[in-house]
Design a protein around this motif. Structure first.
Motif, PDB file in Angstrom:
ATOM      1  N   ARG A  61     -55.021  37.583 -19.402  1.00  0.00           N
ATOM      2  CA  ARG A  61     -54.925  37.390 -20.852  1.00  0.00           C
ATOM      3  C   ARG A  61     -55.138  35.922 -21.209  1.00  0.00           C
ATOM      4  O   ARG A  61     -55.860  35.593 -22.155  1.00  0.00           O
ATOM      5  CB  ARG A  61     -53.554  37.864 -21.349  1.00  0.00           C
ATOM      6  CG  ARG A  61     -53.247  39.325 -21.031  1.00  0.00           C
ATOM      7  CD  ARG A  61     -51.771  39.617 -21.242  1.00  0.00           C
ATOM      8  NE  ARG A  61     -51.410  40.972 -20.875  1.00  0.00           N
ATOM      9  CZ  ARG A  61     -51.071  41.354 -19.645  1.00  0.00           C
ATOM     10  NH1 ARG A  61     -51.061  40.466 -18.659  1.00  0.00           N
ATOM     11  NH2 ARG A  61     -50.755  42.602 -19.389  1.00  0.00           N
ATOM     12  N   ASN A  83     -57.933  50.451 -33.697  1.00  0.00           N
ATOM     13  CA  ASN A  83     -57.151  49.282 -33.288  1.00  0.00           C
ATOM     14  C   ASN A  83     -55.675  49.654 -33.163  1.00  0.00           C
ATOM     15  O   ASN A  83     -54.783  48.942 -33.621  1.00  0.00           O
ATOM     16  CB  ASN A  83     -57.329  48.119 -34.274  1.00  0.00           C
ATOM     17  CG  ASN A  83     -56.734  46.818 -33.740  1.00  0.00           C
ATOM     18  OD1 ASN A  83     -56.663  46.597 -32.534  1.00  0.00           O
ATOM     19  ND2 ASN A  83     -56.288  45.956 -34.650  1.00  0.00           N
ATOM     20  N   SER A 101     -61.491  44.371 -24.489  1.00  0.00           N
ATOM     21  CA  SER A 101     -61.573  44.423 -25.952  1.00  0.00           C
ATOM     22  C   SER A 101     -61.721  45.852 -26.455  1.00  0.00           C
ATOM     23  O   SER A 101     -61.335  46.166 -27.583  1.00  0.00           O
ATOM     24  CB  SER A 101     -62.751  43.581 -26.448  1.00  0.00           C
ATOM     25  OG  SER A 101     -62.537  42.214 -26.158  1.00  0.00           O
ATOM     26  N   ALA A 155     -61.491  36.616 -26.069  1.00  0.00           N
ATOM     27  CA  ALA A 155     -60.644  37.577 -26.772  1.00  0.00           C
ATOM     28  C   ALA A 155     -59.952  36.856 -27.920  1.00  0.00           C
ATOM     29  O   ALA A 155     -59.605  35.677 -27.803  1.00  0.00           O
ATOM     30  CB  ALA A 155     -59.606  38.185 -25.828  1.00  0.00           C
ATOM     31  N   ASN A 156     -59.765  37.562 -29.014  1.00  0.00           N
ATOM     32  CA  ASN A 156     -59.119  36.999 -30.199  1.00  0.00           C
ATOM     33  C   ASN A 156     -57.631  37.337 -30.167  1.00  0.00           C
ATOM     34  O   ASN A 156     -57.261  38.512 -30.248  1.00  0.00           O
ATOM     35  CB  ASN A 156     -59.766  37.573 -31.459  1.00  0.00           C
ATOM     36  CG  ASN A 156     -59.224  36.941 -32.728  1.00  0.00           C
ATOM     37  OD1 ASN A 156     -58.203  36.254 -32.712  1.00  0.00           O
ATOM     38  ND2 ASN A 156     -59.904  37.178 -33.841  1.00  0.00           N
ATOM     39  N   PRO A 157     -56.760  36.323 -30.055  1.00  0.00           N
ATOM     40  CA  PRO A 157     -55.323  36.607 -29.960  1.00  0.00           C
ATOM     41  C   PRO A 157     -54.700  37.028 -31.285  1.00  0.00           C
ATOM     42  O   PRO A 157     -53.506  37.332 -31.333  1.00  0.00           O
ATOM     43  CB  PRO A 157     -54.744  35.269 -29.489  1.00  0.00           C
ATOM     44  CG  PRO A 157     -55.689  34.247 -30.031  1.00  0.00           C
ATOM     45  CD  PRO A 157     -57.056  34.883 -29.981  1.00  0.00           C
ATOM     46  N   ASN A 158     -55.488  37.061 -32.346  1.00  0.00           N
ATOM     47  CA  ASN A 158     -54.947  37.382 -33.673  1.00  0.00           C
ATOM     48  C   ASN A 158     -55.383  38.750 -34.184  1.00  0.00           C
ATOM     49  O   ASN A 158     -55.333  39.012 -35.385  1.00  0.00           O
ATOM     50  CB  ASN A 158     -55.372  36.302 -34.673  1.00  0.00           C
ATOM     51  CG  ASN A 158     -54.843  34.929 -34.286  1.00  0.00           C
ATOM     52  OD1 ASN A 158     -53.666  34.779 -33.988  1.00  0.00           O
ATOM     53  ND2 ASN A 158     -55.727  33.937 -34.271  1.00  0.00           N
ATOM     54  N   THR A 159     -55.818  39.624 -33.279  1.00  0.00           N
ATOM     55  CA  THR A 159     -56.257  40.966 -33.699  1.00  0.00           C
ATOM     56  C   THR A 159     -55.086  41.945 -33.627  1.00  0.00           C
ATOM     57  O   THR A 159     -55.051  42.844 -32.797  1.00  0.00           O
ATOM     58  CB  THR A 159     -57.414  41.463 -32.814  1.00  0.00           C
ATOM     59  OG1 THR A 159     -57.032  41.324 -31.429  1.00  0.00           O
ATOM     60  CG2 THR A 159     -58.679  40.674 -33.068  1.00  0.00           C
ATOM     61  N   TYR A 160     -54.109  41.743 -34.493  1.00  0.00           N
ATOM     62  CA  TYR A 160     -52.923  42.593 -34.506  1.00  0.00           C
ATOM     63  C   TYR A 160     -53.273  44.002 -34.991  1.00  0.00           C
ATOM     64  O   TYR A 160     -54.234  44.199 -35.739  1.00  0.00           O
ATOM     65  CB  TYR A 160     -51.852  41.989 -35.416  1.00  0.00           C
ATOM     66  CG  TYR A 160     -51.265  40.699 -34.890  1.00  0.00           C
ATOM     67  CD1 TYR A 160     -50.093  40.709 -34.147  1.00  0.00           C
ATOM     68  CD2 TYR A 160     -51.894  39.479 -35.121  1.00  0.00           C
ATOM     69  CE1 TYR A 160     -49.547  39.532 -33.654  1.00  0.00           C
ATOM     70  CE2 TYR A 160     -51.360  38.291 -34.637  1.00  0.00           C
ATOM     71  CZ  TYR A 160     -50.190  38.324 -33.907  1.00  0.00           C
ATOM     72  OH  TYR A 160     -49.662  37.157 -33.418  1.00  0.00           O
ATOM     73  N   LYS A 195     -50.394  42.913 -30.227  1.00  0.00           N
ATOM     74  CA  LYS A 195     -50.963  41.575 -30.401  1.00  0.00           C
ATOM     75  C   LYS A 195     -52.400  41.481 -29.897  1.00  0.00           C
ATOM     76  O   LYS A 195     -52.834  40.434 -29.432  1.00  0.00           O
ATOM     77  CB  LYS A 195     -50.096  40.549 -29.668  1.00  0.00           C
ATOM     78  CG  LYS A 195     -48.679  40.457 -30.200  1.00  0.00           C
ATOM     79  CD  LYS A 195     -47.877  39.411 -29.438  1.00  0.00           C
ATOM     80  CE  LYS A 195     -46.464  39.296 -29.983  1.00  0.00           C
ATOM     81  NZ  LYS A 195     -45.674  38.271 -29.245  1.00  0.00           N
ATOM     82  N   GLY A 196     -53.141  42.582 -29.996  1.00  0.00           N
ATOM     83  CA  GLY A 196     -54.514  42.598 -29.499  1.00  0.00           C
ATOM     84  C   GLY A 196     -54.633  43.555 -28.335  1.00  0.00           C
ATOM     85  O   GLY A 196     -53.852  43.482 -27.374  1.00  0.00           O
TER      86      GLY A 196
END
Length: 351
Positions: free
Chosen positions: A199, A258, A83, A208-213, A228-229
């Motif tokens: 993953r 990020n 992360s 892990a958050n798969p939506n942390t673009y 995509k993270g």
């Protein structure tokens, strides 16, 4: 009276033959199986394998369930590192913070003289300090993964496989009732992943958050794509970036922004690394020369001799005679004098 040794016994080839060799050498051997996994099938299979090995060896077996401790320590570390845009080495972290710690605690609790595992490594004295050293066979050497095991444990550690080749261990297994293990392919995957992609493991277990673009930028800061993270990527990676310029690879991962930075492969060649959380028992601060360095990561291991400069705040700097490619933050950088392991630290920056 025979000296008593507690052996970490997974029921696999190496731990079983380590216990066998110690028994043949006259030690009073007890096995200990660590229950690590939340998945019951995996947990049961592991315990049954250890039980079968202990029965063949005719030794007692302790079953120690450390599932929660393992999860809170190793799996949490694994997820946090990805992360934060770093590439972890969970086996190394586990050895220092779980496996050898629990073995040491159980040794003291039950009064064992020694503790042992099936690692391919050896122990030695270097300037009066007990240290690990490489196995006889470079092809199988596992000393790298022991770099942060506390030095005070080493006096009571036995590593019976350190002078053996893997082929010799398989031959011993064949002639001592462990033929069913000798032909099994060697597992190279991380134990808790059980062959799945890391993953998938992180997302499935809500680690892990798969939506942390976020943005993919070039080295001038221009946005040229989206990621995509951060946990999906590592230094040197080309695949999965979906960029027009297919020659670009990841040169930096910036968790504060990020962002993923991409550039040319040649930009990953560096001759100096900054290390943090250094552990070099009894090695004085200052500059140490003519050392060899191991980094097990995506890139090629450094060649030639290196110089280590130790600071007083737990940091260190390694300088190479030749550039090292794609050294990855989060990976252990392990330093040797010849075959003797001096210590190491976590890679933080490359220059």
């Amino acid at each position: 009276m025979s000296k008593k040794v507690l052996v970490a016994l997974s029921g696999g080839l190496d731990s079983s033959i380590a216990a066998l060799l110690l028994k043949q050498q006259g030690y009073s051997v007890t096995g200990i199986h660590f229950g690590l996994f939340a998945r019951k099938n995996q947990q049961n299979n592991s315990y049954l394998a250890a039980t079968k090995a202990a029965k063949i060896l005719n030794i007692p077996l302790i079953n120690k369930n450390i599932e929660q401790y393992f999860s809170d320590t190793v799996i949490d570390y694994f997820a946090r590192q990805y992360s934060n845009g770093r590439t972890p080495c969970p086996c190394s972290f586990c050895n220092a913070n779980v496996k050898w710690k629990v073995l040491h605690d159980e040794q003291k609790l039950h009064g064992f003289d020694f503790i042992a595992t099936g690692h391919y490594a050896q122990t030695t004295k270097h300037n009066g300090v007990s240290r690990f050293m490489k196995a006889t066979s470079d092809l199988k050497d596992q000393s790298y993964f022991l770099w942060s095991v506390p030095s005070e444990y080493i006096n009571s550690i036995l590593l019976p496989l350190g002078t053996y080749r893997k082929s010799e261990v398989r031959e011993i297994a064949q002639s001592n009732g462990f033929g069913y293990l000798s032909e099994k392919p060697e597992s190279m995957s991380i134990c808790f992943l059980e062959g799945t992609d890391y993953r998938e493991f992180l997302v499935k277990n809500h680690l892990a958050n798969p939506n942390t673009y976020g943005n993919i930028v070039d080295e001038d800061g221009s946005v040229i794509g989206q990621h995509k993270g951060l946990f999906n990527y590592t230094i040197g990676q080309k695949q999965g970036l979906k960029l027009l310029d297919k020659s670009l690879c990841i040169t930096k991962i910036d968790p504060d922004k990020n962002e993923i930075v991409v550039g040319k492969w040649d930009n990953l060649n560096h001759k100096q690394l900054k290390l943090t959380n250094c552990k070099f028992p009894s090695l004085p601060l200052g500059t140490h020369q003519n050392l060899t360095v191991l980094i097990r990561g995506f890139g090629k291991n450094p060649e030639g001799l290196s110089t280590l400069e130790l600071k007083d705040n737990g940091t260190g700097y390694v300088k190479f005679s030749e550039p090292v490619w794609a050294a990855t933050p989060g990976q252990p950088v392990v330093v040797y004098a010849g075959s003797t392991l001096l210590g190491g630290g976590y890679l933080n920056e490359s220059f």
